[in-house]
Design a protein around this motif. Structure first.
Motif, PDB file in Angstrom:
ATOM      1  N   TYR A 103     -10.822 -25.877 -41.760  1.00 38.10           N
ATOM      2  CA  TYR A 103     -10.149 -27.127 -42.109  1.00 38.10           C
ATOM      3  C   TYR A 103      -9.532 -27.017 -43.487  1.00 38.10           C
ATOM      4  N   ARG A 104      -8.265 -27.305 -43.578  1.00 40.01           N
ATOM      5  CA  ARG A 104      -7.593 -27.362 -44.884  1.00 40.01           C
ATOM      6  C   ARG A 104      -6.603 -28.509 -44.821  1.00 40.01           C
ATOM      7  N   ASP A 105      -6.682 -29.370 -45.824  1.00 42.32           N
ATOM      8  CA  ASP A 105      -5.760 -30.506 -45.847  1.00 42.32           C
ATOM      9  C   ASP A 105      -4.447 -30.030 -46.472  1.00 42.32           C
ATOM     10  N   GLU A 106      -3.720 -29.214 -45.715  1.00 41.32           N
ATOM     11  CA  GLU A 106      -2.491 -28.595 -46.205  1.00 41.32           C
ATOM     12  C   GLU A 106      -1.491 -29.669 -46.650  1.00 41.32           C
ATOM     13  N   ALA A 107      -0.794 -29.390 -47.746  1.00 38.49           N
ATOM     14  CA  ALA A 107       0.216 -30.336 -48.234  1.00 38.49           C
ATOM     15  C   ALA A 107       1.318 -30.509 -47.204  1.00 38.49           C
ATOM     16  N   LEU A 122       1.394 -23.285 -36.336  1.00 36.37           N
ATOM     17  CA  LEU A 122       1.652 -22.233 -37.325  1.00 36.37           C
ATOM     18  C   LEU A 122       0.935 -22.539 -38.637  1.00 36.37           C
ATOM     19  N   ARG A 123       1.020 -23.768 -39.091  1.00 38.26           N
ATOM     20  CA  ARG A 123       0.271 -24.192 -40.276  1.00 38.26           C
ATOM     21  C   ARG A 123      -0.428 -25.494 -39.928  1.00 38.26           C
ATOM     22  N   GLY A 124      -1.659 -25.366 -39.454  1.00 38.66           N
ATOM     23  CA  GLY A 124      -2.413 -26.544 -39.058  1.00 38.66           C
ATOM     24  C   GLY A 124      -3.317 -27.019 -40.172  1.00 38.66           C
ATOM     25  N   ARG A 125      -3.918 -28.175 -39.985  1.00 39.74           N
ATOM     26  CA  ARG A 125      -4.973 -28.605 -40.908  1.00 39.74           C
ATOM     27  C   ARG A 125      -6.334 -28.280 -40.297  1.00 39.74           C
ATOM     28  N   ILE A 146       5.626 -14.219 -41.781  1.00 36.54           N
ATOM     29  CA  ILE A 146       4.539 -15.191 -41.642  1.00 36.54           C
ATOM     30  C   ILE A 146       3.237 -14.422 -41.844  1.00 36.54           C
ATOM     31  N   GLU A 147       2.375 -14.923 -42.722  1.00 32.53           N
ATOM     32  CA  GLU A 147       1.118 -14.219 -42.975  1.00 32.53           C
ATOM     33  C   GLU A 147       0.204 -14.340 -41.763  1.00 32.53           C
ATOM     34  N   ILE A 148      -0.201 -13.187 -41.217  1.00 33.77           N
ATOM     35  CA  ILE A 148      -1.115 -13.200 -40.072  1.00 33.77           C
ATOM     36  C   ILE A 148      -2.497 -12.670 -40.446  1.00 33.77           C
TER      37      ILE A 148
HETATM   38  P1  ATP Z   1      -0.953 -19.151 -46.289  1.00 36.46           P
HETATM   39  O1  ATP Z   1      -0.368 -18.456 -47.486  1.00 36.46           O
HETATM   40  O2  ATP Z   1      -0.127 -18.978 -45.043  1.00 36.46           O
HETATM   41  O3  ATP Z   1      -1.369 -20.554 -46.565  1.00 36.46           O
HETATM   42  P2  ATP Z   1      -3.575 -18.273 -46.987  1.00 36.46           P
HETATM   43  O4  ATP Z   1      -3.267 -17.334 -48.064  1.00 36.46           O
HETATM   44  O5  ATP Z   1      -4.030 -19.635 -47.311  1.00 36.46           O
HETATM   45  O6  ATP Z   1      -2.298 -18.355 -45.990  1.00 36.46           O
HETATM   46  P3  ATP Z   1      -6.060 -17.056 -46.115  1.00 36.46           P
HETATM   47  O7  ATP Z   1      -6.861 -18.034 -46.862  1.00 36.46           O
HETATM   48  O8  ATP Z   1      -6.044 -15.635 -46.541  1.00 36.46           O
HETATM   49  O9  ATP Z   1      -4.560 -17.566 -45.966  1.00 36.46           O
HETATM   50  O10 ATP Z   1      -6.479 -17.154 -44.588  1.00 36.46           O
HETATM   51  C1  ATP Z   1      -6.505 -16.047 -43.683  1.00 36.46           C
HETATM   52  C2  ATP Z   1      -5.500 -16.233 -42.563  1.00 36.46           C
HETATM   53  O11 ATP Z   1      -5.616 -17.509 -41.935  1.00 36.46           O
HETATM   54  C3  ATP Z   1      -4.055 -16.192 -43.045  1.00 36.46           C
HETATM   55  O12 ATP Z   1      -3.598 -14.863 -43.114  1.00 36.46           O
HETATM   56  C4  ATP Z   1      -3.328 -16.964 -41.957  1.00 36.46           C
HETATM   57  O13 ATP Z   1      -2.982 -16.101 -40.881  1.00 36.46           O
HETATM   58  C5  ATP Z   1      -4.355 -17.957 -41.474  1.00 36.46           C
HETATM   59  N1  ATP Z   1      -4.095 -19.313 -41.999  1.00 36.46           N
HETATM   60  C6  ATP Z   1      -4.204 -19.742 -43.268  1.00 36.46           C
HETATM   61  N2  ATP Z   1      -3.898 -21.048 -43.375  1.00 36.46           N
HETATM   62  C7  ATP Z   1      -3.586 -21.465 -42.121  1.00 36.46           C
HETATM   63  C8  ATP Z   1      -3.194 -22.718 -41.562  1.00 36.46           C
HETATM   64  N3  ATP Z   1      -3.069 -23.804 -42.324  1.00 36.46           N
HETATM   65  N4  ATP Z   1      -2.953 -22.789 -40.226  1.00 36.46           N
HETATM   66  C9  ATP Z   1      -3.098 -21.700 -39.442  1.00 36.46           C
HETATM   67  N5  ATP Z   1      -3.464 -20.490 -39.904  1.00 36.46           N
HETATM   68  C10 ATP Z   1      -3.712 -20.364 -41.225  1.00 36.46           C
END
Ligand code: ATP
Ligand code: MG
Length: 580
Positions: free
Chosen positions: A141-145, A152-155, A420-422
């Motif tokens: 869980y992350r309360d992404e901005a 792709l970028r969930g909370r 996209i960071e995977i």
């Molecule tokens: P990003 O820069 O994309 O926010 P992060 O640096 O916060 O990624 P990490 O904390 O290293 O990412 O998390 C490990 C992996 O989890 C990331 O490489 C990414 O693939 C995935 N990830 C991170 N945040 C999210 C999100 N909000 N939704 C989906 N997948 C995520």
């Protein structure tokens, strides 16, 4: 396994969802894989869940293969461990914090370094227990901005996170390499196009941290790659090649010029070219950028950064270079307080005379001559030579990186690309072991502090990333390893002979171990074909008009190639296609 479309919990959509911008988001919603519940919160419908589980299985297999062991933490966690590492505060607004009925503080785990460290500390005590690598595949869980692009970028999202625990630095390097190799196998099996970029400049020692970026135009991360070698790096991590130092003896003396109304690089260069017999470009000027920096526990202080005038300071590179210090641009009040800073005409002289730390771009080597501010309105100095007229306090590599810059490995030039960071692999070192005093008792009965690595794969994000790299304008095209079924059997007609034949084929294929999606609905062939393309199973078997002449059609979703196959050979043919 046979999944029948007549009863499958699936409704495809003809229109793109209004909130979707990137192809994967549009298609995953239209094809009925996911449905939105809240910003950054999605429900997995049957087909989507199958793909997610397939990806998870690949990740799990490759983790298990090198000896990592799976455990599972709760997502709901107590505050105390995160307070011990300061992350309860430091994580900022991205952390979901909540209270239980007794008023105790909890959080929903954004990542689990603390919990893994404490767990290992709870179970292990001797050097003989190590090394160990533990992982989980768990909801984060992350309360992404800015939740973005569907899954792709969930909370709330699914991550594989693992943590290695070693007695020595060499051990950590090996654990890091094991992960790196496993990630390469995972992403290769998933059919992804990706690059591995160094995430830090290497100042902390080589490959302390690398990111796996899937190449995608819609990606949020910019990276650069060489036109001629395998070099790829995050913009933050690019180390500018240092030119050779030059002789200072043959340089003309520095000279102050009256340069009225030249507060910008452009006006300065124009003025000099009009009023001297030399030809200057912006790259001959030295721009002194002032920022303020706050190191943890200290007050804000000024920092001056000199860069060639044809380049800006890249704020992201600056933040990365100064981490964990905070950095901000100067405000009018800061200039007012420091009257030696003559805006537009700042030079190294006043900066260093007033005790401001002065760091220079790597290109500013000894013997290079510059045009820069003379610390007096409407005045500049020409031929100010590094190593003779000024000596910076150090080097800082934070100027913007541009396409066409030389590749740091000396081969080719840099071009920019998006990704996209995977995955992320990171040598943490002893930070968490220190926070929780995680020691092993060594052979001499002395405690040895454990060193750790942390490693993540965005499992749910991968569903979207694969869709992003593998689709066309008619729909999704799944790589075989993750597809929700092996063969999509389309019965192109409503009469009983066709339906019976479809059922029969599905059973035979299933008996051969293939996963079959059977479109046995009473819809028109047009609707069924469109849905088959949208849903994206790699192989489509069409049972239609040819049946009465003894043939069926096998279609490859990716290439669009079709083959007429005799009924008697169809099952064998499909088994071969699927297993090839
Ligand atoms: P990003 O820069 O994309 O926010 P992060 O640096 O916060 O990624 P990490 O904390 O290293 O990412 O998390 C490990 C992996 O989890 C990331 O490489 C990414 O693939 C995935 N990830 C991170 N945040 C999210 C999100 N909000 N939704 C989906 N997948 C995520
Ligand atoms: Mg993030």
């Amino acid at each position: 396994m046979i999944t029948r479309m007549s009863s499958l919990f699936l409704r495809t959509l003809r229109e793109d969802p209004a909130d979707a911008e990137v192809p994967s988001h549009k298609l995953l919603v239209r094809a009925g894989y996911v449905r939105r519940v809240a910003p950054g919160g999605y429900t997995w419908l049957p087909l989507g869940l199958k793909v997610l589980r397939n990806i998870e299985a690949v990740v799990r297999e490759e983790m298990d293969a090198f000896g990592a062991q799976e455990i599972q933490f709760p997502a709901l966690l107590p505050k105390e461990p995160y307070e011990a590492t300061n992350r309860w505060e430091e994580y900022g607004p991205n952390l979901f914090r909540l209270k239980d009925r007794k008023g105790a503080d909890y959080l929903l785990g954004p990542t689990h370094e603390e919990m893994f460290t404490l767990t290992v500390k709870g179970e292990y005590s001797s050097y003989k227990d190590y090394p160990v690598t533990l992982y989980q595949i768990q909801t984060k869980y992350r309360d992404e901005a800015r939740p973005r692009a569907g899954i792709l970028r969930g909370r709330e999202f699914l991550m594989k996170d693992s943590y290695s625990f070693d007695l020595t630095d060499e051990g950590l390097s090996q654990s890091y390499k094991d992960h790196r190799d496993a990630y390469i196998r995972i992403f290769d099996r998933l059919g992804l196009e990706y690059v591995i970029v160094s995430a830090t400049s290497g100042a902390m020692g080589g490959s302390a941290s690398e990111e796996f970026l899937a190449v995608a135009e819609t990606g949020e991360d910019t990276f650069v790659r060489s036109t001629e070698s395998g070099y790829a790096a995050n913009v933050e991590a690019v180390a500018t090649p240092v030119p050779p130092a030059q002789s200072i003896d043959d340089k003309p003396a520095a000279q102050v010029h009256h340069t009225p109304n030249t507060p910008t690089i452009e006006t300065l260069v124009d003025f000099l070219n009009a009023n001297t017999d030399r030809k200057f470009t912006a790259a001959d000027t030295l721009k002194n950028v002032l920022v303020k920096v706050k190191h943890p526990g200290k007050d804000w202080e000024l920092l001056a950064i000199a860069v060639p005038g044809d380049r800006e300071v890249d704020f992201k590179r600056l933040e990365a270079a100064l981490e964990p210090a905070e950095v901000a641009m100067l405000e009018a009040a800061d200039f007012a307080k420091n009257s030696f800073l003559v805006k537009g005409y700042i030079g190294p002289g006043a900066i260093q005379a007033n005790g401001v730390r002065f760091l220079a771009d790597p290109r500013i080597v000894t013997g290079t001559a510059w045009v820069t501010g003379a610390d007096k309105a409407d005045h500049h100095v020409v031929d100010l030579v590094a190593g003779r007229d000024f000596t910076p306090d150090g080097v800082i590599d934070v100027a913007e990186v541009r396409e066409g810059d030389a590749s740091p490995d000396g081969k080719g030039v840099l071009v920019a690309a998006r990704g996209i960071e995977i995955g992320h692999i990171f040598q943490l070192g002893r930070k968490y072991a220190d926070a929780f005093s995680l020691d092993a008792l060594g052979p001499d009965s002395k405690p040895v502090r454990i060193t750790m690595g942390s490693y993540g794969v965005g499992v749910s994000r991968l569903v979207a990333v694969i869709a992003e790299q593998s689709h066309d304008d008619r729909g999704l095209i799944w790589p075989r390893n993750v597809a929700p079924a092996d063969v999509h059997v389309v019965v192109a007609g409503k009469d009983e002979t066709l339906m019976g034949a479809g059922e029969d084929f599905a059973k035979q294929l299933s008996a051969k171990g293939l996963k079959v999606l059977l479109d046995d609905r009473k819809a028109s062939p047009g609707v069924k074909f469109a849905d088959a393309e949208l849903v994206g199973i790699p192989t489509i078997l069409v049972i239609g008009r040819g049946l009465k002449d003894g043939t069926v059609e096998v279609k490859d979703r990716r290439s669009g190639e079709r083959a007429e196959v005799p009924v008697a050979e169809a099952v064998e043919h499909l088994v071969q296609v699927v297993n090839s």
